[in-house]
Design a protein around this motif. Structure first.
Motif, short mmCIF file in Angstrom:
data_model
loop_
_atom_site.label_atom_id
_atom_site.label_comp_id
_atom_site.label_asym_id
_atom_site.label_seq_id
_atom_site.Cartn_x
_atom_site.Cartn_y
_atom_site.Cartn_z
N MET A 6 -1.58 4.81 -8.15
CA MET A 6 -2.36 5.25 -7.82
C MET A 6 -1.22 6.46 -6.60
O MET A 6 -1.91 7.49 -6.55
CB MET A 6 -3.27 5.07 -6.40
CG MET A 6 -4.21 6.15 -5.68
SD MET A 6 -5.06 4.70 -4.51
CE MET A 6 -6.36 3.82 -4.34
N TRP A 7 -0.04 5.93 -6.29
CA TRP A 7 0.34 7.25 -5.70
C TRP A 7 0.62 8.05 -6.32
O TRP A 7 1.21 8.85 -6.03
CB TRP A 7 1.70 5.99 -5.06
CG TRP A 7 0.75 5.72 -2.94
CD1 TRP A 7 0.76 4.75 -3.30
CD2 TRP A 7 0.71 7.10 -2.06
NE1 TRP A 7 0.35 4.87 -1.35
CE2 TRP A 7 0.01 5.92 -1.48
CE3 TRP A 7 0.65 8.23 -1.48
CZ2 TRP A 7 -0.02 6.48 0.73
CZ3 TRP A 7 0.95 8.67 -1.04
CH2 TRP A 7 0.54 8.10 1.01
N GLN B 79 -7.42 1.97 -7.40
CA GLN B 79 -8.25 0.97 -6.32
C GLN B 79 -8.46 -0.07 -7.11
O GLN B 79 -8.53 -1.31 -6.50
CB GLN B 79 -9.24 2.00 -5.93
CG GLN B 79 -9.74 1.72 -4.53
CD GLN B 79 -11.61 1.80 -4.49
OE1 GLN B 79 -11.67 2.61 -4.57
NE2 GLN B 79 -11.97 0.90 -3.41
N PHE C 233 -1.38 0.21 -6.59
CA PHE C 233 -0.69 1.22 -5.41
C PHE C 233 0.47 1.97 -6.06
O PHE C 233 -0.63 3.16 -5.39
CB PHE C 233 -1.12 0.23 -4.14
CG PHE C 233 -2.17 0.22 -3.76
CD1 PHE C 233 -3.28 0.37 -3.07
CD2 PHE C 233 -2.36 -1.77 -3.24
CE1 PHE C 233 -4.35 -0.02 -2.64
CE2 PHE C 233 -3.37 -1.92 -3.35
CZ PHE C 233 -3.85 -1.62 -2.64
N PHE D 289 -6.38 -2.13 -8.05
CA PHE D 289 -5.06 -2.96 -6.70
C PHE D 289 -3.69 -2.40 -6.97
O PHE D 289 -2.77 -3.16 -7.19
CB PHE D 289 -5.05 -3.92 -6.16
CG PHE D 289 -6.56 -4.69 -5.68
CD1 PHE D 289 -6.77 -4.35 -3.90
CD2 PHE D 289 -7.71 -5.58 -6.31
CE1 PHE D 289 -8.16 -4.38 -3.38
CE2 PHE D 289 -8.88 -5.04 -5.30
CZ PHE D 289 -8.86 -5.24 -4.71
N PHE E 217 1.05 -1.34 -0.09
CA PHE E 217 0.53 0.09 0.19
C PHE E 217 1.12 0.83 0.19
O PHE E 217 0.92 2.16 -0.39
CB PHE E 217 -0.81 0.52 1.25
CG PHE E 217 -1.64 -0.84 1.18
CD1 PHE E 217 -2.56 -1.30 0.20
CD2 PHE E 217 -1.73 -2.31 2.25
CE1 PHE E 217 -3.46 -2.99 0.09
CE2 PHE E 217 -2.82 -3.04 2.57
CZ PHE E 217 -3.66 -3.36 1.32
N ILE F 39 -7.07 7.72 -10.01
CA ILE F 39 -7.22 7.23 -8.55
C ILE F 39 -8.35 6.09 -8.38
O ILE F 39 -7.68 5.04 -7.54
CB ILE F 39 -7.48 8.17 -7.59
CG1 ILE F 39 -6.20 9.44 -7.63
CG2 ILE F 39 -7.52 7.83 -6.31
CD1 ILE F 39 -6.18 10.29 -7.22
N GLN F 40 -9.32 6.21 -8.78
CA GLN F 40 -10.68 5.18 -7.74
C GLN F 40 -10.14 4.20 -9.54
O GLN F 40 -10.06 3.40 -8.77
CB GLN F 40 -11.68 6.10 -8.77
CG GLN F 40 -12.71 4.74 -8.80
CD GLN F 40 -12.95 4.42 -7.63
OE1 GLN F 40 -13.10 5.15 -6.57
NE2 GLN F 40 -13.18 3.21 -6.65
#
Lengths: 255, 275
Positions: free
Chosen positions: B232-233, B224, B229, B227, B37, B220-221
């Motif tokens: 996302m970051w 998620q 990450f 998965f 994560f 970003i969604q």
């Protein structure tokens, strides 16, 4: 008195205009309902237990988050604020962290924490920390050195000065931070609910009724409830601040 | 005179040193904890490079997603913010100069600004469906209040001498607004504009998270759901950088435009940057 009357006329005029526009048929009533319909729906909703539960879920999560944020940020602020170097470093770091909108963390938090109320409480705590922390630090920054020296000359130690001079002096300022945080955390709780983190709450409920058949009257009823919660929290905290810190000029300035 | 630039240079150095130190600590902690994560910053940087840059001169070396997600998102946030600025400043100056109009509208404004802006997303979703209109509407509604209220405050701060002087010169109403009221209100207006800019970015992300088919929030969604990450970051870092840059750009503009002010009002210790 006159201004209150004018305000009432303003609100009444707005509602009448809305009602008339809703009946005029610019748009179908399921998209643009007259205000009477929204309030009728709201009345029905408030009589149901499920809807009240949603409201309680939101308000409770928000209050818990605000209490936690205050409980963490004030001691932390007092600690960080006592050391100028740490204080400066914190300011810099926050300057870099702050531009990341907390709502962007919702997807990460949902994966990490899940769909329970913990998710919205965590995010609201995270968002609400900063204003309280900062106001605490700034308040220590502006502490009159003479107060400290006076206290010291009476033989008070570091801890006693903190508890009996610095903290009381900082309290009105801290409270202003709490007020800012209150609206931030309410926004975040509702945001998480809207994003499907959590299975209860007014945001969650609104998302439900906005999907499928378009029921604007229900959605607007939810919005009115959210607005009333926001209004009550603004006014409640403002009132509390006047009561508690009426003696302080910051409290009078901050509206 | 040389004192100030030197102090500024020191502040600048100190700031980036602290930042670099934090990144190093972040790198070490994330490497030790080895959590999926929380990837280390070096890995995030690598992902940023892969995500947004390509070896394609015709696209200015920028990947498709820059044109399809980042720029539309920015356009929405800034477009919404500009509408907010125009509406908020003009309405605010008018309300600030007219006590009666203010009294009629005050309770209404107080209620409307108490509505948490994300709660408007379902309303605009039903009204406009999914898309840019809904997002702009959400941004305008949420970001309007700081500009509006600060403009009201600013317009009220015109002092008696200026009012009397302007009256004795019999300047026209337009000149009065443009040359006396507006400049006097400008410091307050800028403070409001900065808060509104932060809110615009937040609501841009939020409205894209709830419903959209492109944009930064959508990405970003998506990461998620898949998965991923690291990706996302990368988007989170981009958001932070954009917020930081835009805020500083506005600050620079403010310094330029308010350089003439004899005594600048200090920025509020904590700007009300919600959500």
């Amino acid at each position: 008195m006159r201004s209150a009357l004018r305000g009432a006329i303003g609100v009444a005029g707005f509602l009448l205009l809305w009602e008339a526009a809703g009946h005029a048929g610019f748009a179908p009533q399921n998209l643009f309902p007259p205000v009477s319909m929204v309030f009728a729906r709201l009345g029905e909703l408030l009589a149901t237990e499920e809807f009240l539960r949603e409201i309680i879920a939101t308000v409770l999560a928000w209050l818990i988050a605000l209490a936690l944020a205050t409980g963490i940020a004030v001691p932390l602020g007092l600690l960080l604020g006592s050391y100028p170097a740490v204080r400066r470093a914190t300011k810099v770091l926050v300057e870099f962290i702050r531009p990341v909108p907390p709502v962007a963390l919702i997807p990460l938090l949902i994966v990490l924490i899940g769909n329970g109320p913990e998710t919205k409480i965590s995010l609201a705590v995270f968002g609400a920390l900063w204003p309280i922390l900062f106001n605490t630090i700034y308040a220590l920054d502006e502490l009159e050195p003479m107060y400290v020296e006076t206290a010291r000359s009476f033989g008070l130690g570091r801890g006693a000065i903190m508890a009996r001079v610095a903290l009381p002096n900082a309290l009105p300022f801290i409270f202003t931070g709490v007020r800012i945080s209150a609206s931030i955390s309410l926004i975040l709780v509702i945001s998480v609910e809207l994003r499907g983190g959590g299975t209860a709450g007014i945001g969650y409920w609104m998302l439900g009724v906005s999907q499928g058949i378009r029921q604007m009257d229900l959605v607007l009823a939810g919005t009115v409830v959210a607005g009333v919660i926001g209004l009550l929290s603004n006014y409640g905290l403002e009132w509390l601040q006047r009561r508690l810190f009426g003696w302080n000029e910051i409290a009078q300035e901050a509206r | 005179m040389s004192e100030q630039p030197r102090r500024r240079a020191r502040g600048f150095l100190e700031r980036w040193l602290v930042f670099a130190g934090a990144v190093v600590v972040w790198e070490i902690v994330t490497r030790i904890s080895d959590s999926v994560f929380f990837p280390p910053p070096s890995k995030i940087a690598q992902f940023c490079a892969e995500l947004w840059f390509v070896a394609e001169p015709t696209q200015l070396f920028l990947a498709d997603t820059v044109y399809e997600d980042i720029l539309p998102s920015l356009a929405r946030a800034l477009g919404g913010w500009l509408i907010t600025a125009v509406v908020g400043i003009s309405l605010g100056l008018a309300l600030g100069r007219s006590r009666i109009a203010y009294e009629y509208l005050n309770p209404l404004v107080t209620f409307l600004r108490s509505v948490p802006p994300p709660a408007l997303i379902p309303v605009f979703m039903v009204a406009f469906g999914i898309g840019t209109e809904m997002q702009i509407a959400t941004i305008v509604f949420g970001a309007l209040w700081p500009v509006l209220l600060n403009s009201v405050d600013g317009a009220r701060s015109v002092d008696r001498v200026k009012t009397d002087t302007a009256r004795s010169f019999r300047i026209s109403r337009a000149e009065w607004i443009r040359m006396v009221v507006f400049p006097a209100a400008l410091p307050k207006i800028f403070a409001g504009l900065r808060t509104s800019l932060a809110i615009s970015l937040i609501l841009m992300v939020m409205s894209e998270l709830v419903s959209s088919n492109h944009g930064i929030g959508y990405r970003i969604q998506l990461s998620q759901n898949t998965f991923s990450f690291d990706t996302m970051w990368a988007w989170l870092v981009l958001l932070g950088a954009l917020g930081y840059l835009l805020n500083n750009a506005l600050l620079a503009l403010e310094r330029r435009m308010l350089g003439w002010q004899p005594k600048r009002e200090a920025a509020p210790a904590t700007a009300k940057a919600g959500g």
